[in-house]
Write a protein that holds these residues in place. Structure first.
Motif, mmCIF file in Angstrom:
data_model
loop_
_atom_site.group_PDB
_atom_site.id
_atom_site.type_symbol
_atom_site.label_atom_id
_atom_site.label_comp_id
_atom_site.label_asym_id
_atom_site.label_seq_id
_atom_site.Cartn_x
_atom_site.Cartn_y
_atom_site.Cartn_z
ATOM 1 N N ILE A 26 67.124 49.003 49.159
ATOM 2 C CA ILE A 26 65.750 48.974 49.656
ATOM 3 C C ILE A 26 65.258 47.544 49.752
ATOM 4 N N LYS A 27 64.728 47.165 50.915
ATOM 5 C CA LYS A 27 64.046 45.869 51.066
ATOM 6 C C LYS A 27 62.592 46.086 50.664
ATOM 7 N N THR A 28 62.108 45.293 49.713
ATOM 8 C CA THR A 28 60.793 45.562 49.126
ATOM 9 C C THR A 28 59.626 44.853 49.812
ATOM 10 N N ARG A 29 59.910 43.937 50.713
ATOM 11 C CA ARG A 29 58.856 43.227 51.434
ATOM 12 C C ARG A 29 57.838 42.610 50.485
ATOM 13 N N ASP A 30 56.609 43.167 50.404
ATOM 14 C CA ASP A 30 55.527 42.530 49.638
ATOM 15 C C ASP A 30 55.522 42.891 48.157
ATOM 16 N N LEU A 31 56.466 43.687 47.694
ATOM 17 C CA LEU A 31 56.481 44.065 46.286
ATOM 18 C C LEU A 31 57.108 42.954 45.452
ATOM 19 N N ASP A 32 56.365 42.445 44.469
ATOM 20 C CA ASP A 32 56.851 41.369 43.603
ATOM 21 C C ASP A 32 57.854 41.932 42.603
ATOM 22 N N LEU A 33 59.099 41.452 42.677
ATOM 23 C CA LEU A 33 60.147 41.917 41.774
ATOM 24 C C LEU A 33 60.385 40.945 40.619
ATOM 25 N N GLY A 34 59.474 39.977 40.436
ATOM 26 C CA GLY A 34 59.662 38.956 39.405
ATOM 27 C C GLY A 34 59.790 39.523 38.005
ATOM 28 N N SER A 35 59.104 40.631 37.738
ATOM 29 C CA SER A 35 59.146 41.225 36.404
ATOM 30 C C SER A 35 60.116 42.400 36.307
ATOM 31 N N VAL A 36 60.841 42.675 37.386
ATOM 32 C CA VAL A 36 61.767 43.823 37.417
ATOM 33 C C VAL A 36 63.151 43.383 36.960
ATOM 34 N N ALA A 37 63.743 44.152 36.067
ATOM 35 C CA ALA A 37 65.084 43.872 35.555
ATOM 36 C C ALA A 37 66.005 45.039 35.850
ATOM 37 N N LEU A 38 67.311 44.800 35.748
ATOM 38 C CA LEU A 38 68.276 45.883 35.917
ATOM 39 C C LEU A 38 67.959 46.990 34.922
ATOM 40 N N GLY A 39 68.004 48.226 35.394
ATOM 41 C CA GLY A 39 67.680 49.371 34.549
ATOM 42 C C GLY A 39 66.238 49.812 34.630
ATOM 43 N N ASP A 40 65.376 48.988 35.233
ATOM 44 C CA ASP A 40 63.977 49.384 35.405
ATOM 45 C C ASP A 40 63.870 50.476 36.475
ATOM 46 N N SER A 41 62.723 51.154 36.484
ATOM 47 C CA SER A 41 62.491 52.230 37.440
ATOM 48 C C SER A 41 61.499 51.801 38.514
ATOM 49 N N ILE A 42 61.770 52.225 39.742
ATOM 50 C CA ILE A 42 60.848 52.031 40.855
ATOM 51 C C ILE A 42 60.713 53.361 41.578
ATOM 52 N N ALA A 43 59.467 53.822 41.734
ATOM 53 C CA ALA A 43 59.233 55.048 42.493
ATOM 54 C C ALA A 43 59.370 54.720 43.973
ATOM 55 N N THR A 44 60.246 55.448 44.643
ATOM 56 C CA THR A 44 60.561 55.207 46.045
ATOM 57 C C THR A 44 60.264 56.490 46.815
ATOM 58 N N ASN A 45 59.157 56.491 47.556
ATOM 59 C CA ASN A 45 58.615 57.724 48.146
ATOM 60 C C ASN A 45 58.489 58.814 47.091
ATOM 61 N N GLY A 46 58.068 58.389 45.893
ATOM 62 C CA GLY A 46 57.815 59.334 44.827
ATOM 63 C C GLY A 46 58.997 59.686 43.965
ATOM 64 N N VAL A 47 60.179 59.168 44.290
ATOM 65 C CA VAL A 47 61.387 59.466 43.525
ATOM 66 C C VAL A 47 61.657 58.322 42.552
ATOM 67 N N CYS A 48 61.735 58.615 41.279
ATOM 68 C CA CYS A 48 62.031 57.597 40.272
ATOM 69 C C CYS A 48 63.493 57.184 40.383
ATOM 70 N N LEU A 49 63.733 55.936 40.785
ATOM 71 C CA LEU A 49 65.092 55.421 40.941
ATOM 72 C C LEU A 49 65.317 54.261 39.979
ATOM 73 N N THR A 50 66.524 54.194 39.442
ATOM 74 C CA THR A 50 66.883 53.135 38.507
ATOM 75 C C THR A 50 67.516 51.971 39.251
ATOM 76 N N VAL A 51 67.012 50.772 39.020
ATOM 77 C CA VAL A 51 67.527 49.570 39.686
ATOM 78 C C VAL A 51 68.900 49.220 39.118
ATOM 79 N N THR A 52 69.916 49.162 39.993
ATOM 80 C CA THR A 52 71.275 48.813 39.564
ATOM 81 C C THR A 52 71.694 47.420 40.016
ATOM 82 N N ALA A 53 70.964 46.849 40.967
ATOM 83 C CA ALA A 53 71.242 45.484 41.432
ATOM 84 C C ALA A 53 69.983 44.930 42.075
ATOM 85 N N LEU A 54 69.843 43.603 42.003
ATOM 86 C CA LEU A 54 68.695 42.901 42.585
ATOM 87 C C LEU A 54 69.219 41.810 43.508
#
Length: 202
Positions: A26-54
């Motif tokens: 997913i390309k996040t465009r305006d979403l700041d990922l500065g505080s996001v780490a591997l293993g964190d969750s991001i709701a993507t169209n309402g689906v909780c997904l675990t970040v595996t790579a940045l």
């Protein structure tokens, strides 16, 4: 946990089948990922997904076969726009309602029409979800926390203000659009509690 207040609209870069499940980028465009780490969750169209790579401009996540069976992710392709929200922090404002990111089912947009500066949407939920949808109650549609205006059986109406139309994927909805639905957490747990001892029966 999430609030249902969308932070940005991103874009699917690729969906790659991986032995029965799927990997998304997913390309996040305006979403700041500065505080996001591997293993964190991001709701993507309402689906909780675990970040595996940045990779720098977004994130990568794996999607299980269970999630594919119960969400709209199987419909996505490169270029699909998606609502994004980072997980709730203890210091966050709860501007919407408590959202788990665990989609209950896929619903369908039946119609939309203008109402002053807003838009009225009519949607249909699967029949088993109808008992959880209440007038003036909360529902999550593609990750967006919304108030139900009217209910008739498994159909319900929403009034969407201009800000929401402009800052979520709801502006793209047409008749027939499939959407991820999550009912209010309180309703789900209340039903289970009312079962009492019967909840332990198979």
């Amino acid at each position: 946990m999430f609030t249902g207040i969308i932070e940005a609209v991103g874009e699917v870069v690729f969906c790659e089948p991986r032995g029965g499940d799927l990997q998304l980028r997913i390309k996040t465009r305006d979403l700041d990922l500065g505080s996001v780490a591997l293993g964190d969750s991001i709701a993507t169209n309402g689906v909780c997904l675990t970040v595996t790579a940045l990779p720098g401009d977004g994130y990568v996540a794996d999607v299980s076969s269970e999630t594919l069976a119960n969400t709209t992710i199987g419909d996505w392709c490169a270029g699909t726009s998606v609502n994004l929200e980072r997980a709730l922090m203890p210091s966050s404002r709860l501007g919407g309602h408590l959202v788990s990111g665990h989609v209950d089912a896929v619903g369908e947009v039946l119609s939309r029409y203008p109402d002053a500066r807003s838009e009225r949407f009519r949607l249909r939920a699967p029949d088993p979800l109808a008992k959880y949808i209440a007038q003036k109650g909360s529902i999550t549609v593609d990750g967006t926390s919304l108030t139900v205006n009217r209910v008739a059986g498994a159909e319900f109406e929403l009034n969407i203000v201009p800000h929401t139309l402009e800052n979520t994927v709801m502006g793209t909805y047409v008749s027939g659009t499939r959407v991820n639905l999550e009912v209010d957490l309180v309703a789900r747990y209340l039903e289970r509690l009312l079962l009492g001892d019967k909840a332990a029966e198979a």
